[in-house]
Design an enzyme around this catalytic site. Structure first.
Site, PDB file in Angstrom:
ATOM      1  N   ASP A 119     -68.226 -12.031 -72.580  1.00 18.76           N
ATOM      2  CA  ASP A 119     -68.122 -13.504 -72.852  1.00 18.76           C
ATOM      3  C   ASP A 119     -66.937 -13.775 -71.911  1.00 18.76           C
ATOM      4  OD1 ASP A 119     -67.127 -15.963 -73.618  1.00 18.76           O
ATOM      5  OD2 ASP A 119     -67.655 -15.620 -75.654  1.00 18.76           O
ATOM      6  N   VAL A 120     -67.005 -15.057 -71.064  1.00 11.47           N
ATOM      7  CA  VAL A 120     -65.968 -15.185 -69.949  1.00 11.47           C
ATOM      8  C   VAL A 120     -64.807 -15.689 -70.615  1.00 11.47           C
ATOM      9  CG1 VAL A 120     -67.244 -15.029 -67.830  1.00 11.47           C
ATOM     10  CG2 VAL A 120     -66.979 -17.232 -69.043  1.00 11.47           C
ATOM     11  N   ASN A 133     -69.729 -18.306 -62.034  1.00 13.40           N
ATOM     12  CA  ASN A 133     -70.639 -19.352 -62.313  1.00 13.40           C
ATOM     13  C   ASN A 133     -71.206 -19.737 -63.524  1.00 13.40           C
ATOM     14  OD1 ASN A 133     -73.492 -20.588 -61.276  1.00 13.40           O
ATOM     15  ND2 ASN A 133     -74.311 -18.998 -62.774  1.00 13.40           N
ATOM     16  N   TYR A 190     -66.030 -31.429 -69.379  1.00 18.98           N
ATOM     17  CA  TYR A 190     -66.614 -30.947 -68.158  1.00 18.98           C
ATOM     18  C   TYR A 190     -66.086 -31.486 -67.049  1.00 18.98           C
ATOM     19  CZ  TYR A 190     -70.570 -29.402 -65.633  1.00 18.98           C
ATOM     20  OH  TYR A 190     -71.474 -28.779 -64.680  1.00 18.98           O
ATOM     21  N   LYS A 243     -64.093 -29.108 -64.279  1.00 15.68           N
ATOM     22  CA  LYS A 243     -64.943 -28.810 -62.893  1.00 15.68           C
ATOM     23  C   LYS A 243     -63.842 -29.384 -61.657  1.00 15.68           C
ATOM     24  CE  LYS A 243     -68.526 -26.540 -64.030  1.00 15.68           C
ATOM     25  NZ  LYS A 243     -68.794 -25.210 -63.930  1.00 15.68           N
TER      26      LYS A 243
END
Ligand SMILES: NC(=O)c1ccc[n+]([C@@H]2O[C@H](COP(=O)([O-])OP(=O)(O)OC[C@H]3O[C@@H](n4cnc5c(N)ncnc54)[C@H](O)[C@@H]3O)[C@@H](O)[C@H]2O)c1
Length: 252
Positions: free
Chosen positions: A62-63, A89, A155, A159
Site C-alpha cells: 500500500d503506497v 502511478n 485530487y 495532482k
C-alpha cells in the site's frame, strides 16, 4: 527491445494504466516489480506478462504505508541489486468534494496515496539512484494537475503538487544523472471512476458541463506508450516537465 534489463518499480499496476504499462514494459524486456494492494490481481498480470521477454515480480504493498514502501524498495534491491526506473502511478480520486465540504479523512487519504506515497518512494529509490549515478522517475499526474475544473479538490491539489514535485526533483538531481517527468492523462477508460462512492453531485454536475466539448476517452495503452518513451533513452533530454495526453481536452 527498448528497456532490455532495466529494473523498474511500477505502482498501481493491478489495473488500468499500470497494468497496460507493466505489459508494455515486459514486452520491451524490462525487469519489473509491480506493486498494488491485491496480490491476486498482480499475479494474474505477471501470468499474462510471462509471454513476453521481460520479468514481472508482484509485491503486495500500500503506497500510503511507509513500511510497505521500504519493503518494496528493499525487495527490489534484493532481487536485482539496483533500480533504474520508478513509476509512481498508483492513484485514487476523491468523492468530488470542494473546499466547503472537504473532510479531513478524504483529504488525508487522497494526499497520502497520490502525493506522500510518491515522495516516500522517490526518497527511498534516490538512495540507490544517486550511488548508481543514473535513474529515471515518472509520475502519473493528470490534467487535474494542470487545471482547476477536472476533479475534486483533493485530487486536483494532489495532482498539481505532484507536478511541482516532478519539477523540483528534475531540477535538483539532473546533475546526478537522474531525470523526473510526469504524464498528465485526460480521461482514460479505466476502473478509477467506478471506485468513487457517494460522489458530491453538485460539484460533479458543475465539472461535467464542459464534457460536451470533450473529444474522446483514451485507452490505457496510449498512456503506457508515453511511459515507455519517458522510460527509454529516446527521451534523454526531457526532464522536470509534464507530457499532456488528453486527445485535446485541454486545447480549448
Ligand atoms: N483514468 C483516468 O481518466 C486518469 C486520468 C488522469 C490521471 N489518471 C491517473 O492514472 C493513475 C492510474 O489510474 P487508472 O486510471 O489506471 O485507475 P485504476 O483504478 O485502474 O488504477 C489505479 C491503481 O492504483 C492502485 N492503488 C490505489 N490505491 C493504492 C494504494 N494505496 N497502494 C497501492 N496501490 C494503490 C490500484 O489498485 C490500481 O492498481 C492514477 O494516478 C490516476 O490518478 C487517470
Amino acid at each position: 527491445m527498448r528497456l532490455s534489463e532495466k529494473v523498474v518499480i511500477l505502482t498501481g499496476a493491478s489495473s488500468g494504466i499500470g497494468e497496460a504499462t507493466a505489459l508494455r514494459f515486459a514486452e520491451e524486456g524490462a525487469k519489473l516489480v509491480i506493486v498494488a494492494r491485491s496480490g491476486d490481481k498482480l499475479e494474474k498480470i505477471a501470468e499474462k506478462a510471462s509471454a513476453f521477454p521481460g520479468e514481472v515480480h508482484p509485491i503486495v504493498g500500500d503506497v500510503s504505508k511507509k513500511e510497505d514502501i521500504e519493503n518494496v524498495v528493499n525487495k527490489t534491491i534484493e532481487l536485482f541489486g539496483r533500480i533504474d526506473i520508478l513509476i509512481n502511478n498508483a492513484g485514487i480520486l476523491d468523492n468530488y468534494l470542494s473546499a466547503d465540504n472537504m473532510t479531513d479523512e478524504v483529504w488525508n487519504k487522497v494526499l497520502d496515496v497520490n502525493l506522500t506515497g510518491p515522495m516516500r518512494l522517490t526518497r527511498e529509490v534516490l538512495k540507490y539512484m544517486e550511488k548508481q549515478k543514473h535513474g529515471n522517475i515518472i509520475n502519473t499526474s493528470s490534467v487535474g494537475g494542470l487545471y482547476g475544473g477536472r476533479g475534486g479538490l483533493a485530487y486536483v491539489a494532489s495532482k498539481h503538487a505532484l507536478i511541482g514535485m516532478t519539477k523540483h526533483i528534475g531540477f535538483m538531481f539532473q546533475d546526478k544523472g537522474i531525470r523526473c517527468n510526469a504524464i498528465a492523462p485526460g480521461s482514460i477508460g479505466t476502473e478509477i471512476g467506478l471506485k468513487v462512492t457517494n460522489p458530491n453531485m453538485s460539484v460533479l454536475n458543475k465539472l461535467m458541463k464542459h464534457f460536451e466539448l470533450f473529444p474522446q476517452t483514451g485507452e490505457p495503452n496510449e498512456i503506457a506508450n508515453i511511459m515507455l518513451f519517458l522510460a527509454s533513452e529516446e527521451s534523454s533530454f526531457i526532464n522536470g516537465t509534464t507530457i499532456v495526453a488528453d486527445g485535446g481536452w485541454t486545447a480549448f
